[in-house]
Every structure is written in C-alpha cells, then in structure tokens.
Design a protein around this motif. Structure first.
Motif, mmCIF file in Angstrom:
data_model
loop_
_atom_site.group_PDB
_atom_site.id
_atom_site.type_symbol
_atom_site.label_atom_id
_atom_site.label_comp_id
_atom_site.label_asym_id
_atom_site.label_seq_id
_atom_site.Cartn_x
_atom_site.Cartn_y
_atom_site.Cartn_z
ATOM 1 N N ALA A 112 40.656 13.076 1.213
ATOM 2 C CA ALA A 112 41.511 14.216 0.672
ATOM 3 C C ALA A 112 42.468 13.631 -0.348
ATOM 4 O O ALA A 112 42.969 13.829 -1.385
ATOM 5 C CB ALA A 112 41.983 15.000 1.786
ATOM 6 N N ASP A 113 43.303 12.324 0.312
ATOM 7 C CA ASP A 113 43.997 11.735 -0.318
ATOM 8 C C ASP A 113 43.742 11.073 -1.335
ATOM 9 O O ASP A 113 44.490 10.867 -2.422
ATOM 10 C CB ASP A 113 45.015 10.758 0.637
ATOM 11 N N SER A 121 42.229 6.673 -10.975
ATOM 12 C CA SER A 121 42.276 5.579 -10.018
ATOM 13 C C SER A 121 41.025 4.865 -9.946
ATOM 14 O O SER A 121 41.031 3.801 -9.497
ATOM 15 C CB SER A 121 42.931 6.031 -8.719
ATOM 16 N N ILE A 122 40.017 5.704 -9.792
ATOM 17 C CA ILE A 122 38.477 5.078 -9.826
ATOM 18 C C ILE A 122 38.470 4.240 -11.109
ATOM 19 O O ILE A 122 37.791 3.141 -10.756
ATOM 20 C CB ILE A 122 37.621 6.164 -9.745
ATOM 21 N N VAL A 124 40.795 2.376 -12.752
ATOM 22 C CA VAL A 124 41.652 1.187 -12.442
ATOM 23 C C VAL A 124 40.834 0.495 -11.494
ATOM 24 O O VAL A 124 40.801 -0.726 -11.684
ATOM 25 C CB VAL A 124 42.643 1.615 -11.974
ATOM 26 N N ALA A 125 40.228 0.908 -10.339
ATOM 27 C CA ALA A 125 39.646 0.283 -9.413
ATOM 28 C C ALA A 125 38.298 -0.613 -9.825
ATOM 29 O O ALA A 125 38.266 -1.689 -9.460
ATOM 30 C CB ALA A 125 39.173 1.245 -8.207
ATOM 31 N N MET A 126 37.671 0.170 -10.682
ATOM 32 C CA MET A 126 36.395 -0.235 -11.214
ATOM 33 C C MET A 126 36.837 -1.714 -12.154
ATOM 34 O O MET A 126 36.118 -2.697 -12.142
ATOM 35 C CB MET A 126 35.747 0.515 -11.745
ATOM 36 N N CYS A 127 37.884 -1.152 -12.916
ATOM 37 C CA CYS A 127 38.259 -2.576 -13.776
ATOM 38 C C CYS A 127 38.733 -3.456 -13.063
ATOM 39 O O CYS A 127 38.744 -4.821 -13.360
ATOM 40 C CB CYS A 127 39.477 -1.945 -14.791
ATOM 41 N N VAL A 128 39.478 -3.390 -12.044
ATOM 42 C CA VAL A 128 40.039 -4.538 -11.109
ATOM 43 C C VAL A 128 38.972 -5.123 -10.587
ATOM 44 O O VAL A 128 38.892 -6.455 -10.605
ATOM 45 C CB VAL A 128 41.078 -4.052 -10.117
#
Length: 150
Positions: A112-113, A121-122, A124-128
């Motif tokens: 949920a968070d 954010s997904i 950004v996470a994939m780019c990282v």
C-alpha cells in the motif's frame, strides 16, 4: 534495551542459519567450519546495533557495525587474525541472499505504501537498476580488456 537485544539476536540468528545453509549449498563450505565465522559476524553486528542505540547522535547502526568490523580486523588488534581467519569461511554472497530476501519481504508487506509512491518511482527504480547494470558491465569490460582476458 534488553527486548531490543533479544529481537536483534533472534533476527541475526535467523540470518546466520540461512546464510550458513546458503554457504553450504552454494559454496560447498561445511556448516561446522563456517559456524565460528558466523558467530563472529553476529557478534560484530550485535555490538554495532547496541552502539547505535546507546551512543548519542543520529548515526545509523550500520555505520557502527562497519566501524566495529573494520576495527576488530585491523592487524594490530589482538585476535584479529582469528577474526579474519574464521570469517573467511563465510562467503559474502551467502550473506547477501537472506538480507535481500528480508528486504523483499519488508517491501512486500507494505505494498500500500509502495503504491502511494506512484508510477514515477517505478520508472526511477528501473532506471537505477539499468544504470547500475550498464555501469557494472562497462567497468568489467574495461578491466577485462586492460588485463587482456578478453
């Protein structure tokens, strides 16, 4: 404080047993040979966690764990040769597996968070992750070419 120490010991024991099994299955290190090293690592972690709780300031416990680990393995510290010798039986990747599994469970418990962060954010996470992968591959390529391996 005693309740925290008990919880930390339980958590570290679970990680330790899981890492010992991973060390045995993945790296053919007999469990009994790695137990002393795992106990040393658990002790270092416990001391670092206690320091993080007891000392004033907002320094994270992981910094204290790293500091204690570095200090007790210094060549001029009495017993450092024992610590280095015993912990060398524990493979680093055998340690990271249960820690990453715990992180995955912790993230999974709070979907949920995670959803509240949004789709950005997904991305950004994939780019990282992609950047880390490409960066690691480039570094490996340069070093292997420099050494003449490829």
């Amino acid at each position: 404080m005693l309740k925290n120490i008990q919880e930390w010991l339980l958590m570290l024991a679970i990680f330790g047993v899981t890492a010992l099994l991973g060390n045995w299955i993945g790296y053919d290190v007999i469990v009994w040979e790695a137990v002393p090293g795992m106990l040393v690592l658990i002790g270092i972690c416990l001391v670092g966690l206690i320091l993080g709780k007891v000392l004033p300031g907002s320094i994270p416990s992981v910094a204290y764990v790293a500091l204690v680990g570095v200090l007790v393995s210094m060549p001029w510290i009495p017993g450092s040769s024992f610590i280095v010798e015993t912990t060398s039986e524990v493979n680093l990747l055998a340690l990271t597996t249960p820690i990453l599994a715990y992180a995955g469970i912790a993230i999974g418990r709070s979907w949920a968070d995670f959803v509240k962060l949004g789709w950005r954010s997904i991305v950004v996470a994939m780019c990282v992750m992609l950047g880390t992968y490409i960066g690691s591959a480039l570094i490996a390529e340069v070093i292997l070419r420099f050494q003449g391996i490829i």
